[in-house]
Design a protein around this motif. Structure first.
Motif, PDB file in Angstrom:
ATOM      1  N   ALA A  27      61.880  23.108  11.906  1.00 53.28           N
ATOM      2  CA  ALA A  27      62.568  22.683  13.125  1.00 53.28           C
ATOM      3  C   ALA A  27      63.881  21.996  12.803  1.00 53.28           C
ATOM      4  O   ALA A  27      64.890  22.189  13.501  1.00 53.28           O
ATOM      5  N   GLY A  28      63.882  21.195  11.734  1.00 52.30           N
ATOM      6  CA  GLY A  28      65.122  20.516  11.358  1.00 52.30           C
ATOM      7  C   GLY A  28      66.200  21.485  10.936  1.00 52.30           C
ATOM      8  O   GLY A  28      67.368  21.354  11.343  1.00 52.30           O
ATOM      9  N   LEU A  29      65.842  22.479  10.125  1.00 50.98           N
ATOM     10  CA  LEU A  29      66.823  23.483   9.716  1.00 50.98           C
ATOM     11  C   LEU A  29      67.288  24.327  10.899  1.00 50.98           C
ATOM     12  O   LEU A  29      68.466  24.693  10.984  1.00 50.98           O
ATOM     13  N   ARG A  30      66.395  24.651  11.802  1.00 50.21           N
ATOM     14  CA  ARG A  30      66.779  25.426  12.977  1.00 50.21           C
ATOM     15  C   ARG A  30      67.756  24.647  13.859  1.00 50.21           C
ATOM     16  O   ARG A  30      68.757  25.179  14.335  1.00 50.21           O
ATOM     17  N   PHE A  31      67.450  23.354  14.036  1.00 49.66           N
ATOM     18  CA  PHE A  31      68.359  22.532  14.847  1.00 49.66           C
ATOM     19  C   PHE A  31      69.724  22.400  14.174  1.00 49.66           C
ATOM     20  O   PHE A  31      70.769  22.494  14.822  1.00 49.66           O
ATOM     21  N   LYS A  32      69.715  22.211  12.857  1.00 51.27           N
ATOM     22  CA  LYS A  32      70.972  22.100  12.121  1.00 51.27           C
ATOM     23  C   LYS A  32      71.749  23.412  12.175  1.00 51.27           C
ATOM     24  O   LYS A  32      72.983  23.418  12.319  1.00 51.27           O
ATOM     25  N   ASP A  33      71.046  24.535  12.072  1.00 40.82           N
ATOM     26  CA  ASP A  33      71.705  25.844  12.116  1.00 40.82           C
ATOM     27  C   ASP A  33      72.346  26.085  13.485  1.00 40.82           C
ATOM     28  O   ASP A  33      73.466  26.595  13.575  1.00 40.82           O
ATOM     29  N   LYS A  34      71.673  25.702  14.551  1.00 39.19           N
ATOM     30  CA  LYS A  34      72.224  25.902  15.883  1.00 39.19           C
ATOM     31  C   LYS A  34      73.394  24.974  16.135  1.00 39.19           C
ATOM     32  O   LYS A  34      74.354  25.328  16.823  1.00 39.19           O
ATOM     33  N   GLN A  35      73.316  23.787  15.603  1.00 39.15           N
ATOM     34  CA  GLN A  35      74.432  22.864  15.765  1.00 39.15           C
ATOM     35  C   GLN A  35      75.677  23.364  15.033  1.00 39.15           C
ATOM     36  O   GLN A  35      76.805  23.186  15.503  1.00 39.15           O
TER      37      GLN A  35
ATOM     38  N   GLY B 141      70.571  32.632  20.745  1.00 39.62           N
ATOM     39  CA  GLY B 141      69.643  33.747  20.872  1.00 39.62           C
ATOM     40  C   GLY B 141      68.242  33.377  20.471  1.00 39.62           C
ATOM     41  O   GLY B 141      67.978  32.354  19.844  1.00 39.62           O
ATOM     42  N   ASP B 142      67.340  34.217  20.846  1.00 34.49           N
ATOM     43  CA  ASP B 142      65.942  34.030  20.507  1.00 34.49           C
ATOM     44  C   ASP B 142      65.744  34.275  19.022  1.00 34.49           C
ATOM     45  O   ASP B 142      66.336  35.161  18.434  1.00 34.49           O
ATOM     46  N   VAL B 143      64.857  33.490  18.433  1.00 38.06           N
ATOM     47  CA  VAL B 143      64.631  33.617  17.004  1.00 38.06           C
ATOM     48  C   VAL B 143      64.022  34.963  16.652  1.00 38.06           C
ATOM     49  O   VAL B 143      64.271  35.523  15.605  1.00 38.06           O
ATOM     50  N   PHE B 144      63.227  35.517  17.554  1.00 35.17           N
ATOM     51  CA  PHE B 144      62.600  36.799  17.256  1.00 35.17           C
ATOM     52  C   PHE B 144      63.587  37.949  17.364  1.00 35.17           C
ATOM     53  O   PHE B 144      63.328  39.040  16.921  1.00 35.17           O
TER      54      PHE B 144
ATOM     55  N   GLY C  21      53.247  20.189  14.535  1.00 32.34           N
ATOM     56  CA  GLY C  21      54.048  20.641  13.400  1.00 32.34           C
ATOM     57  C   GLY C  21      53.699  22.046  12.979  1.00 32.34           C
ATOM     58  O   GLY C  21      54.582  22.838  12.612  1.00 32.34           O
ATOM     59  N   ILE C  22      52.405  22.397  13.031  1.00 32.50           N
ATOM     60  CA  ILE C  22      52.003  23.759  12.690  1.00 32.50           C
ATOM     61  C   ILE C  22      52.567  24.748  13.701  1.00 32.50           C
ATOM     62  O   ILE C  22      53.002  25.854  13.346  1.00 32.50           O
ATOM     63  N   VAL C  23      52.586  24.371  14.973  1.00 31.07           N
ATOM     64  CA  VAL C  23      53.157  25.242  15.997  1.00 31.07           C
ATOM     65  C   VAL C  23      54.649  25.452  15.767  1.00 31.07           C
ATOM     66  O   VAL C  23      55.163  26.568  15.909  1.00 31.07           O
ATOM     67  N   LEU C  24      55.358  24.405  15.394  1.00 34.18           N
ATOM     68  CA  LEU C  24      56.778  24.556  15.065  1.00 34.18           C
ATOM     69  C   LEU C  24      56.968  25.525  13.912  1.00 34.18           C
ATOM     70  O   LEU C  24      57.893  26.350  13.915  1.00 34.18           O
ATOM     71  N   HIS C  25      56.094  25.434  12.933  1.00 35.14           N
ATOM     72  CA  HIS C  25      56.168  26.355  11.797  1.00 35.14           C
ATOM     73  C   HIS C  25      55.952  27.789  12.255  1.00 35.14           C
ATOM     74  O   HIS C  25      56.668  28.713  11.836  1.00 35.14           O
ATOM     75  N   GLY C  26      54.965  28.003  13.133  1.00 36.56           N
ATOM     76  CA  GLY C  26      54.674  29.355  13.561  1.00 36.56           C
ATOM     77  C   GLY C  26      55.702  29.953  14.486  1.00 36.56           C
ATOM     78  O   GLY C  26      55.959  31.155  14.442  1.00 36.56           O
TER      79      GLY C  26
END
Length: 1131
Positions: A1103-1111, A1117-1120, A1035-1040
């Protein structure tokens, strides 16, 4: 929220850093102070016999040994067949060896051969009301002590076993701790099976002497081995009743020293919860109330004390885990025949400790069965009477159920042969014809007592006193300077005023060297011979450690006064109804041809405790940092001085100095006309006994400082964290000083010792608050993004959080008050509010100073690295293309230079996914910290890349200004918002990612001990890391990886209902704030490992917000590579 002004010099940050650096430097100085030697080395001739595995058992990396003491070679197999003693299993601690059993095992063997210790007639410690349980009658406790008293020879010997745990670091990894507890369960079963097999073998050879087969094993654990022993007791696979007694030496019970790993903290809490439930009654299926599962288990925790830097005494406490009826916590400084603090390792070989523990364990053996006593009350009585000093009972610091002395609240009247004693709550009849006491409402009516409760045994011979040689004291002070066989008599009615106490300090042994009696009003002066009417109180004397014996300059010469070895204290209620107090001294046998022994002495005094009482308020104590608090004790001062310190010496240790000034000797009577002060002082030492300090702190216990000259008074307690049912705010110092001499005493706070104590006691709290400080800084950065403001730096955010009065009072004392109110409704006694708030505030400022220092140092490093990189980039244009790639793309591209496979091409297309997959493999199959280290490298590269881009943009703009022909053109370009925003976005990205770097750096440091333990096990049977640790670190890795600065602009929490319609919605600023509060509470609870739960939750939300945003948007694209906006910020 307005913009935060930037500035290099921020005085709040400067103050926080100065506080952190000063406390750290002072603490290191305090650690390097030399420790006084007090322990005596234990010597042995060890032999370790390996215990073979059963034929049906599988092999293990751990092993079991049996200890044998002796230098002769023995047959291992034959020795195992002859097993017939009481089994004891030793469990080593963190990084310990099974060979550490040698000291206590060798001493146990010598104790069995030599027999019980010499009888001393000092007062013994008794049960407190909480420890007594059903034994609420003092007579029951006296009878219990009489039953367990050993005379002659011990009933059986101890067979010491030890487990070899390969020296693994069980204090650093929870998974190792679980494996150790499982093997200890197997070892207990193997030991009991071995005794059965040995008995069967002896029976076949007609060598069976009718021994009783042992059914349980005594567990003795050092350090983490003590906790492993408790974990084994509640293990579901342990046979019922296999362990009934657990003795731990400097073992943590309430919290471990390094509670920074999630799996470690979870296992610790799981074991403690099982113990709490084990002492609760359960109901059967038919509704009957059953016996608690652990009701027969007794646990004794012996703490090292102030010298133990690894396990503090409060960590070793059993409060809240084991009920007082089954658990005893005692410090080595308050142990009988020990009276000194020990280091963490020296407690294993300190002869004073191991000798007392050995004799105590031997007294647990039942005289009839030859095995361990079954009654938990009897075992508790053995431990209490043999380990705990009676001084806390003698000075009423510790309540006791024993009120055995008949003079307590007694009023006697002359009624001829019978004396009527009227107490406050009941009537007591004393029949002098039979020398027994009758109390109508107690069982003593049914039994005859042949002597007074505090009288010497009749077996101890004593010459009858001759009234003609009695010496009647004409003052309130009585002095004995020789064993002359005379009796001193003091008139209580004449020299003891209302409210006066009697105190006597002596080095004469009770019953053998001195006896004390109280005589009622019908006794006549000059005829104190009818001992039937006297009440003896000799064995009410409590033992005091004597310290080093004073040296004699020459045979027959004057010797310095010996230190007192006992103290007798009688309260006004004890003296009430009596007319005379007599002190009888035994005659000293004359021995020709030898130098005389050390001077014998006894000093007694009637005194008013109000005259010898002194209170140090917090303000006066703090003022001693600049000026000593001095006070003079003139001649004829009270023998006992009671100094009450309002702030515990565990928080503010004090340096106590006592110097003798004079002793009433006039220079005119000396042979030398002008004697030097040193010569007068030498004479005073021959007349007055050296001062003694008794230090009492309820959470810690007793500390005795004999031969006091200058000592730092420090107790190993933490009153700002834990409370005590007997109080925890005040430390009491009792000074025993000879009234014939005058003294100059001084008190001052010892800052280096206070700093070292602060780091030791509150290190875990600072760790949790440091994580909270970073989260609060990230909260401000995320809120700036939500309000479309310039993202401030980490240092600026910390500066803003330290503003007084707000938000400092809201984040520090305010949150601490909420936590304190929650603890009031808990099961434990809350700490004092003022100390708790004060220490919490200092810890919070200290944590912010540490985080700010890390931020400044890391910023300097990044600035220097970016300057060098930009310098070479401008000089060597060929390096520009290589250094322009993204951080994650660079790391994944490095892995794909040597291959063009389709799989690697797909991974290069999604570098973030590839990086997350690689880190996950490290988290699950190697160690979680390895994955976090990779994440830190990603953060470092991203920070460096963003800062280089920002510096490059600024450098190009600055170079363009130098071109005279492009001044106006450049000015027009600089006015364009996009160009300015592009540079600012890089700076904002650097600041935010630096905050993530610091946050994940702290979490990685917390897992450092676990990685050290993992490396130590390299090459051995490897197991997968803890699943809980891997999941939380994932979970910390997902955050980072997924939470970049652009994501912080996502707003999904409306604030208009609380702050008005114009309030902007909140996003991750709210999550960071809630996580910071949770980590703050975790730090106050000394459980910083709980910060992993908050950070893992942030990662899951990310991760949940990122998945929802991509859906929703179909972003690939890359997040960076995602930019936040292209317009200017609000200013």
């Amino acid at each position: 929220m307005g913009a935060i002004k930037a500035g290099w010099c921020k005085y709040r940050i400067f103050v926080a850093i100065v506080i952190a650096v000063s406390i750290t430097a002072g603490g290191l100085l305090g650690f390097h102070k030399p420790l006084l030697k007090g322990c005596t080395m234990t010597y042995m001739y060890p032999t370790y016999i390996p215990v073979p595995l059963p034929s049906n058992a599988t092999g293990s990396k751990y092993s079991l040994y049996l200890y044998h003491e002796g230098w002769k070679k023995i047959d291992y197999q034959l020795h195992l067949v002859k097993l017939s003693g009481v089994p004891v299993l030793f469990i080593p601690g963190n990084g310990g060896s099974y060979k550490q059993v040698r000291s206590i095992a060798a001493e146990s063997d010598r104790a069995y051969i030599g027999g019980p210790q010499d009888v001393q007639y000092y007062q013994q410690s008794a049960f407190t009301p909480l420890e007594a349980g059903s034994l609420q009658d003092d007579l029951q406790f006296s009878e219990l002590l009489a039953k367990i008293r050993i005379e002659g020879q011990y009933a059986n010997h101890l067979d010491w076993f030890a487990v070899d745990l390969e020296g693994e670091h069980s204090a650093m990894d929870g998974w190792i701790l679980e494996e150790h507890s499982e093997y200890v369960v197997q070892a207990v079963h193997r030991i009991l099976n071995r005794y059965r097999d040995s008995l069967d073998t002896r029976s076949k050879h007609n060598d069976d002497k009718g021994e009783i087969l042992p059914t349980n094993v005594i567990l003795v654990g050092h350090s983490m081995g003590g906790f492993v022993a408790r974990a084994a007791v509640v293990h579901p696979e342990l046979r019922a009743g296999s362990v009934r007694t657990v003795v731990t030496l400097s073992s943590p019970h309430r919290s471990p020293p390094l509670e920074v790993q999630p799996s470690f903290g979870r296992f610790f809490s799981k074991v403690n919860d099982a113990w709490v439930e084990g002492y609760k009654s359960v109901r059967s299926s038919d509704g009957h109330l059953l016996k608690p599962p652990l009701s027969d288990v007794v646990v004794v925790s012996i703490a090292g004390g102030t010298r133990d830097y690894q396990v503090r005494s409060r960590m070793a406490s059993l409060d809240g885990i084991v009920p007082p009826t089954n658990g005893l916590t005692i410090g080595a400084a308050g142990m009988v025949n020990v009276f000194l603090s020990t280091e963490h390792q020296s407690i294993l070989w300190c002869n004073q400790v191991v000798m007392q523990v050995s004799h105590t364990l031997l007294q647990l053996i039942d005289q009839e069965t030859g095995q361990q006593m079954t009654s938990p009350h009897a075992r508790m009585a053995v431990f209490v009477s043999n380990l705990r000093s009676a001084l806390p009972h003698a000075f009423d610091w510790l309540p006791s159920i024993t009120s055995r002395i008949p003079v307590s609240s007694v009023k006697t009247t002359n009624t001829g042969r019978g004396i009527r004693a009227l107490g406050e709550d009941e009537e007591v009849e004393v029949d002098h014809s039979e020398s027994r006491i009758r109390k109508p409402n107690r069982k003593v009516e049914q039994k005859e007592r042949n002597q007074d409760p505090f009288a010497c045994p009749s077996s101890v011979s004593w010459l009858k006193e001759i009234p003609q040689t009695d010496f009647y004291i004409k003052s309130n002070v009585m002095t004995v300077l020789a064993m002359d066989g005379r009796r001193r008599v003091m008139d209580i009615e004449k020299y003891a005023k209302d409210g006066d106490w009697f105190i006597m300090a002596t080095n004469l042994a009770p019953c053998v060297g001195v006896r004390v009696h109280l005589w009622p009003g019908n006794a006549k002066s000059g005829g104190l011979l009818d001992f039937d009417i006297a009440v003896e109180v000799t064995t009410k004397m409590a033992e005091v450690p004597t310290g080093p014996t004073q040296r004699q300059t020459e045979p027959g010469g004057q010797t310095e006064q010996a230190p007192p070895s006992g103290v007798l204290r009688l309260s006004p209620s004890d003296l009430r109804g009596f007319k005379y107090l007599s002190v009888s001294v035994a005659p000293r046998p004359s021995v020709s041809g030898r130098p005389p022994p050390a001077a014998s002495m006894a000093v007694g005094q009637f005194f008013n405790p109000k005259d010898g009482r002194m209170t140090m308020s917090p303000i006066s104590l703090l003022s001693t940092m600049y000026r000593k608090q001095e006070f003079l004790l003139g001649e004829d001062h009270p023998l006992l001085w009671n100094i009450s310190i309002a702030v515990s010496a565990g928080t503010l240790p004090v340096n106590l100095t006592v110097k003798a000034l004079s002793c009433g000797i006039q220079s005119t009577v000396l042979a030398k006309e002008d004697p030097a002060p040193e010569e007068l002082l030498k004479l005073c030492k021959a007349r007055c006994f050296p001062p003694v300090a008794l230090v009492w702190d309820p959470p810690f216990g007793l500390e005795v400082l004999p031969n006091l000259d200058s000592e730092i008074v420090v107790v190993d307690s933490a009153p700002a964290i834990w409370g005590s049912s007997y109080g925890s705010e005040h430390t009491t110092i009792v000074l025993l000083v000879d009234p014939h001499c005058s003294y100059k005493a001084s008190l001052e706070v010892s800052l280096p010792t206070a700093a070292s104590r602060f780091l030791l006691v509150y290190g875990l709290q600072i760790t949790g608050l440091a994580v909270a400080a970073v989260l609060f800084a990230l909260m401000r950065q995320a809120r700036a993004w939500e309000l479309d403001l310039m993202v401030p730096s980490v240092v600026s955010c910390i500066e803003a959080n330290l503003r007084f009065p707000f938000p400092l009072l809201l984040l520090a004392p305010g949150v601490s008050v909420v936590y304190y109110l929650c603890s009031v409704f808990g099961t434990e006694t809350p700490p004092p509010l003022i100390s708790f708030l004060g220490v919490s505030l200092v810890c919070y400022i200290f944590a912010n100073g540490v985080v700010a220092l890390l931020a400044i140092v890391s910023n300097i490093i990044f600035q220097a690295a970016s300057f060098i990189q930009v310098f070479f980039k401008l000089r060597f244009q060929a390096l520009e293309d290589r250094s322009r790639g993204r951080g994650s793309g660079f790391l994944c591209g490095c892995c794909s230079w040597g291959s063009n496979s389709k799989v690697l091409k797909k991974l290069r297309a999604k570098p973030l996914l590839a990086l997350a997959a690689g880190i996950t493999v490290l988290l699950v199959l190697v160690h979680p910290l390895i994955g976090l280290i990779v994440l830190l490298l990603v953060h470092t590269w991203n920070c460096q890349n963003a800062l280089c881009s920002h510096r490059l943009q600024k450098t190009l703009q600055w170079n363009a200004k130098k071109e005279d022909d492009q001044v106006r053109t450049l000015s027009d370009e600089l006015n364009k918002p996009a160009a300015l925003t592009y540079g600012e976005n890089h700076l904002e990205s650097y600041r935010y990612r630096q905050g993530l770097l610091l946050l994940h750096l702290l979490t990685a440091i917390m897992l450092g001990p676990s990685l050290a333990a993992w490396v130590q096990r390299a090459g051995m049977d490897q197991t997968l890391p803890s699943f809980l640790d891997s999941v939380l670190c994932f979970g910390i890795v997902l955050h980072g990886l997924y939470l970049s600065v652009s994501d912080a602009n996502v707003a999904f929490i409306p604030l208009s209902p609380l702050l008005g319609p114009k309030a902007a919605e909140a996003g991750f600023s709210f999550i960071y704030g809630m996580a910071g509060l949770y980590c703050y509470f975790a730090g106050l609870a000394l459980a910083p490992y709980k910060a992993y739960y908050a950070l893992a939750l942030i990662g899951a939300v990310t991760a949940g917000l990122r998945f929802k945003d991509k859906q929703a948007q179909g972003l690939k694209g890359d997040v960076f590579g995602k930019r936040r906006h292209s317009h200017t910020h609000k200013h």
